[in-house]
Design a protein around this motif. Structure first.
Motif, mmCIF file in Angstrom:
data_model
loop_
_atom_site.group_PDB
_atom_site.id
_atom_site.type_symbol
_atom_site.label_atom_id
_atom_site.label_comp_id
_atom_site.label_asym_id
_atom_site.label_seq_id
_atom_site.Cartn_x
_atom_site.Cartn_y
_atom_site.Cartn_z
ATOM 1 N N GLY A 50 0.776 -1.230 0.000
ATOM 2 C CA GLY A 50 0.000 0.000 0.000
ATOM 3 C C GLY A 50 0.806 1.277 0.000
ATOM 4 N N ASN A 51 2.121 1.192 -0.168
ATOM 5 C CA ASN A 51 3.003 2.362 -0.107
ATOM 6 C C ASN A 51 3.390 2.809 -1.517
ATOM 7 O OD1 ASN A 51 6.454 2.804 1.011
ATOM 8 N ND2 ASN A 51 4.951 4.346 0.518
ATOM 9 N N ILE A 52 3.057 4.055 -1.840
ATOM 10 C CA ILE A 52 3.407 4.609 -3.143
ATOM 11 C C ILE A 52 4.269 5.853 -2.950
ATOM 12 C CG2 ILE A 52 2.473 5.842 -5.149
ATOM 13 C CD1 ILE A 52 2.123 2.882 -5.411
ATOM 14 N N HIS A 53 5.353 5.922 -3.716
ATOM 15 C CA HIS A 53 6.149 7.144 -3.801
ATOM 16 C C HIS A 53 5.540 7.968 -4.937
ATOM 17 C CE1 HIS A 53 8.840 5.433 -0.923
ATOM 18 N NE2 HIS A 53 9.061 4.393 -1.700
ATOM 19 N N PHE A 54 4.666 8.886 -4.542
ATOM 20 C CA PHE A 54 3.914 9.653 -5.537
ATOM 21 C C PHE A 54 4.736 10.872 -5.929
ATOM 22 C CE2 PHE A 54 0.651 12.417 -7.251
ATOM 23 C CZ PHE A 54 -0.078 11.537 -8.036
ATOM 24 N N ASN A 55 5.648 10.655 -6.877
ATOM 25 C CA ASN A 55 6.577 11.696 -7.301
ATOM 26 C C ASN A 55 6.061 12.396 -8.549
ATOM 27 O OD1 ASN A 55 8.074 10.705 -5.225
ATOM 28 N ND2 ASN A 55 9.785 9.998 -6.467
ATOM 29 N N LEU A 56 6.387 13.675 -8.645
ATOM 30 C CA LEU A 56 5.948 14.493 -9.768
ATOM 31 C C LEU A 56 7.168 15.114 -10.434
ATOM 32 C CD1 LEU A 56 3.066 16.305 -7.850
ATOM 33 C CD2 LEU A 56 2.815 14.352 -9.391
ATOM 34 N N SER A 57 7.411 14.773 -11.688
ATOM 35 C CA SER A 57 8.517 15.392 -12.433
ATOM 36 C C SER A 57 8.036 16.663 -13.109
ATOM 37 C CB SER A 57 9.059 14.418 -13.485
ATOM 38 O OG SER A 57 9.884 13.438 -12.892
ATOM 39 N N GLN A 58 8.913 17.653 -13.135
ATOM 40 C CA GLN A 58 8.535 18.954 -13.669
ATOM 41 C C GLN A 58 8.176 18.873 -15.148
ATOM 42 O OE1 GLN A 58 12.559 20.737 -13.047
ATOM 43 N NE2 GLN A 58 12.364 21.383 -15.173
ATOM 44 N N PRO A 59 7.322 19.767 -15.626
ATOM 45 C CA PRO A 59 7.071 19.833 -17.070
ATOM 46 C C PRO A 59 8.368 20.113 -17.821
ATOM 47 C CG PRO A 59 5.413 21.091 -15.860
ATOM 48 C CD PRO A 59 6.473 20.707 -14.869
ATOM 49 N N ALA A 81 13.662 25.608 -10.128
ATOM 50 C CA ALA A 81 13.369 26.302 -8.875
ATOM 51 C C ALA A 81 11.907 26.727 -8.820
ATOM 52 C CB ALA A 81 14.285 27.509 -8.716
ATOM 53 N N ALA A 82 11.387 27.193 -9.942
ATOM 54 C CA ALA A 82 9.974 27.595 -9.981
ATOM 55 C C ALA A 82 9.069 26.397 -9.727
ATOM 56 C CB ALA A 82 9.661 28.241 -11.322
ATOM 57 N N PHE A 83 9.465 25.250 -10.255
ATOM 58 C CA PHE A 83 8.657 24.050 -10.030
ATOM 59 C C PHE A 83 8.690 23.625 -8.565
ATOM 60 C CE2 PHE A 83 8.474 19.328 -9.896
ATOM 61 C CZ PHE A 83 7.128 19.190 -10.234
ATOM 62 N N LEU A 84 9.887 23.557 -7.975
ATOM 63 C CA LEU A 84 10.002 23.115 -6.584
ATOM 64 C C LEU A 84 9.298 24.075 -5.629
ATOM 65 C CD1 LEU A 84 13.679 21.793 -6.465
ATOM 66 C CD2 LEU A 84 11.556 20.488 -6.706
ATOM 67 N N ALA A 85 9.131 25.332 -6.025
ATOM 68 C CA ALA A 85 8.408 26.295 -5.196
ATOM 69 C C ALA A 85 6.928 25.930 -5.069
ATOM 70 C CB ALA A 85 8.560 27.698 -5.781
ATOM 71 N N GLU A 86 6.467 25.001 -5.885
ATOM 72 C CA GLU A 86 5.070 24.568 -5.841
ATOM 73 C C GLU A 86 4.855 23.372 -4.913
ATOM 74 O OE1 GLU A 86 2.576 26.018 -7.347
ATOM 75 O OE2 GLU A 86 3.664 27.439 -8.612
ATOM 76 N N TRP A 87 5.886 22.983 -4.172
ATOM 77 C CA TRP A 87 5.826 21.769 -3.342
ATOM 78 C C TRP A 87 4.647 21.822 -2.362
ATOM 79 C CZ3 TRP A 87 10.779 18.689 -3.058
ATOM 80 C CH2 TRP A 87 10.585 17.455 -2.437
ATOM 81 N N THR A 88 4.487 22.935 -1.674
ATOM 82 C CA THR A 88 3.416 23.043 -0.679
ATOM 83 C C THR A 88 2.043 22.911 -1.326
ATOM 84 O OG1 THR A 88 4.794 24.451 0.731
ATOM 85 C CG2 THR A 88 2.422 24.531 1.098
ATOM 86 N N ARG A 89 1.864 23.502 -2.488
ATOM 87 C CA ARG A 89 0.573 23.406 -3.181
ATOM 88 C C ARG A 89 0.266 21.961 -3.549
ATOM 89 N NH1 ARG A 89 -1.722 24.739 -8.730
ATOM 90 N NH2 ARG A 89 0.404 24.893 -9.547
ATOM 91 N N PHE A 90 1.255 21.244 -4.044
ATOM 92 C CA PHE A 90 1.011 19.851 -4.405
ATOM 93 C C PHE A 90 0.869 18.957 -3.175
ATOM 94 C CE2 PHE A 90 2.516 21.179 -8.636
ATOM 95 C CZ PHE A 90 1.475 20.647 -9.394
ATOM 96 N N ASN A 91 1.528 19.316 -2.076
ATOM 97 C CA ASN A 91 1.271 18.584 -0.829
ATOM 98 C C ASN A 91 -0.214 18.572 -0.511
ATOM 99 O OD1 ASN A 91 3.863 17.800 -0.191
ATOM 100 N ND2 ASN A 91 4.225 19.421 1.307
ATOM 101 N N ARG A 92 -0.819 19.756 -0.596
ATOM 102 C CA ARG A 92 -2.232 19.846 -0.232
ATOM 103 C C ARG A 92 -3.094 19.009 -1.176
ATOM 104 N NH1 ARG A 92 -1.843 20.333 3.318
ATOM 105 N NH2 ARG A 92 -1.341 22.438 3.971
ATOM 106 N N ILE A 93 -2.787 19.048 -2.461
ATOM 107 C CA ILE A 93 -3.574 18.279 -3.431
ATOM 108 C C ILE A 93 -3.468 16.782 -3.144
ATOM 109 C CG2 ILE A 93 -3.752 17.633 -5.868
ATOM 110 C CD1 ILE A 93 -2.774 20.493 -6.541
ATOM 111 N N VAL A 94 -2.236 16.286 -3.011
ATOM 112 C CA VAL A 94 -2.017 14.851 -2.837
ATOM 113 C C VAL A 94 -2.481 14.390 -1.463
ATOM 114 C CG1 VAL A 94 -0.264 13.033 -2.750
ATOM 115 C CG2 VAL A 94 -0.123 14.831 -4.492
ATOM 116 N N HIS A 95 -2.119 15.133 -0.433
ATOM 117 C CA HIS A 95 -2.438 14.699 0.924
ATOM 118 C C HIS A 95 -3.927 14.785 1.232
ATOM 119 C CE1 HIS A 95 2.013 15.514 2.184
ATOM 120 N NE2 HIS A 95 1.862 14.380 1.525
ATOM 121 N N ASP A 96 -4.641 15.671 0.549
ATOM 122 C CA ASP A 96 -6.100 15.688 0.717
ATOM 123 C C ASP A 96 -6.717 14.381 0.222
ATOM 124 O OD1 ASP A 96 -6.185 18.156 1.918
ATOM 125 O OD2 ASP A 96 -7.038 19.220 0.195
ATOM 126 N N VAL A 97 -6.216 13.872 -0.893
ATOM 127 C CA VAL A 97 -6.719 12.591 -1.401
ATOM 128 C C VAL A 97 -6.359 11.464 -0.440
ATOM 129 C CG1 VAL A 97 -6.687 10.961 -3.325
ATOM 130 C CG2 VAL A 97 -6.540 13.418 -3.779
#
Length: 488
Positions: free
Chosen positions: A393-402, A408-424
């Protein structure tokens, strides 16, 4: 007669370092920048901390002395093993780093009792080798096993690739020796499988990330070595098909199903692109791939034949689209390398926002469908790369940048994606920290998603065992409002 001038008081830090040097030896109290620097940055480079010194005690007594001296001076202590953690849990935020590298002895191996007693600084690969030399198996296995140390594995309750058959690090320990925040030593090195003499204290410290005590030695469980092993690589239409295949193989093999790892098409593609010597295992591309292992200690077992029969039935029923089985140990290793090389390959694709989560196995396909869709809707061109230990049941849900986006601009979005993934993850009654721990990177996420009563209990435990917040302060649960080190 002129009175002599009063002697200047020795600065508190200098007094502490002098006391530590007198006991540990000058060469084991490191203060030069070039000696301290490797201990200030965690493996992913997300955090850089600061420290007064790095201490290198030789044994448990010296660890206890160092902790007691630091506690009396109210100087924080951050324990480090191999410094291979992935959540910033070993990054010092002031105080001293206490390296356990010199506590590396294998104290005892008992094949009859199927146990071994090892010190916390023993490298995981050396622990595995000592078990193998005694004709036994220590099953904990992960990518950093050549440099990570068993104390850190236990302090973070490491998982790895063998959880499906043997459990997490917590399931592999019978007893511990721990230095407490006041410098006392708890000797719980019992090699017993049944011991109901009061609270099972070891489980307070396994997974506590050095915030409640410092593990200095452990009694570990050993197992019979596999006599027969087979590895397969399977192409599948979807994660739902992977779950159906897992159910079939679990029914067919029972405890002989020792690994079931999953990776997406994108994951295999970047491994083939970036990892020298990697070869395509199947003729065509597939949406999802599963790496499967059967293993048995029974000498008469023929795992290759059993795996071949099980996969043939899955192909006939349409559960799988294609499959191959390793024909030698070298081929088995090559198939495993496709999975184990994925994190390295992903670094070659630019920035990666990483989530280490778990949900009930039955909900994994729903999690992947929802999380992938939500993340892609939030950022066009995003390249999701969910992979990992599907069978537990353990998934490393990684997201590679476009492609083409600034890292740096992509990694600055880490908190936003935390909320999206962790809400699910929350919606599906999962965990935001599956096997890497909380450390710094998920401390505030734990405050957001954790059960309030559970968080209160954690703070009470921390306050009771470490009232002056000496041990790894600011990690997992914080007793003060001091901010953690910032991203560099």
């Amino acid at each position: 007669m002129t009175e002599p001038a009063p002697a200047l008081a020795e600065p508190p830090a200098d007094a502490l370092l002098g006391r530590l040097r007198a006991r540990l030896g000058t060469r084991h109290v490191l203060t030069e920048d070039e000696d301290v620097a490797p201990h200030l940055r965690e493996a992913r480079g997300l955090y850089r901390g600061r420290a007064l010194a790095v201490l290198r005690p030789a044994d448990t007594a010296e660890v206890a002395f160092a902790v007691r001296a630091c506690a009396e001076a109210r100087v924080p202590v951050v324990a480090q093993g191999g410094n291979t953690g992935l959540v910033g849990g070993g990054v010092p935020h002031g105080g001293v780093v206490l390296s356990l590298a010199r506590l590396s002895r294998i104290r005892d191996v008992d094949p009859v009792n199927a146990t071994m007693t090892v010190e916390a600084g023993a490298i995981l690969a050396d622990v595995q080798a000592a078990a193998e030399a005694a004709g036994m198996l220590f099953p904990l296995s992960l990518a950093a096993e050549g440099s990570c140390r068993i104390g850190g594995n236990l302090a973070t309750n490491a998982g790895g690739t063998a959880v499906l058959a043997y459990g997490n690090a917590r399931d592999l320990v019978l007893g511990l020796e721990v230095v407490l925040a006041d410098g006392r030593v708890w000797n719980g090195l019992k090699a017993l499988r049944k011991n109901n003499a009061g609270y099972d204290l070891k489980h307070l410290f396994v997974g506590s990330e050095g915030t409640l005590g410092i593990i200095t030695a452990a009694v570990l469980k050993l197992f019979p070595r596999p006599a027969s092993r087979a590895v397969g690589f399977v192409g599948l239409a979807s994660p739902r098909a992977a779950l159906s295949l897992f159910e079939r193989l679990r029914r067919a093999a029972g405890p002989d199903l020792t690994a079931f790892e999953v990776m997406p098409r994108f994951g295999l593609a970047i491994v083939l692109r970036h990892v020298p010597g990697a070869q395509r295992p199947l003729a065509d591309e597939h949406d999802t791939y599963a790496l499967v292992e059967f293993a048995s200690p029974r000498p008469e077992a023929d795992m290759a034949a059993e795996l071949e029969a099980a996969l043939a039935a899955a192909l006939e029923e349409g559960l799988a689209e294609d499959a191959t089985i390793g024909t030698s140990e070298a081929r088995n290793a090559a198939l495993w390398r496709l999975r184990e090389s994925l994190p390295e390959a992903q670094t070659r694709e630019g920035g990666s926002i990483k989530h280490d989560v778990s949900v009930p196995l039955s909900k994994l396909p729903e999690f992947l469908d929802r999380a992938v869709a939500a993340c892609c809707a939030a950022m066009p061109g995003l390249r999701p790369c969910p992979f990992g230990h599907f069978g537990d049941g353990n998934i490393h849900f990684n997201l590679s940048q476009p492609e083409g986006m600034d890292k740096a601009a992509f990694l600055a979005e880490w908190t936003r994606f935390n909320r999206i993934v962790h809400d699910v993850v929350r919606d599906l009654d999962g965990s935001i920290a599956a096997e890497h721990g909380v450390g710094l990177i998920k401390r505030d996420e734990l405050q957001h998603y954790g059960d309030p009563v559970g968080l209160d209990l954690m703070r009470r435990l921390k306050g009771a065992l470490d009232p002056h917040d000496i041990l790894n302060p600011g990690k997992v649960v914080a007793l003060s409002d001091d901010p953690p080190p910032a991203l560099p």
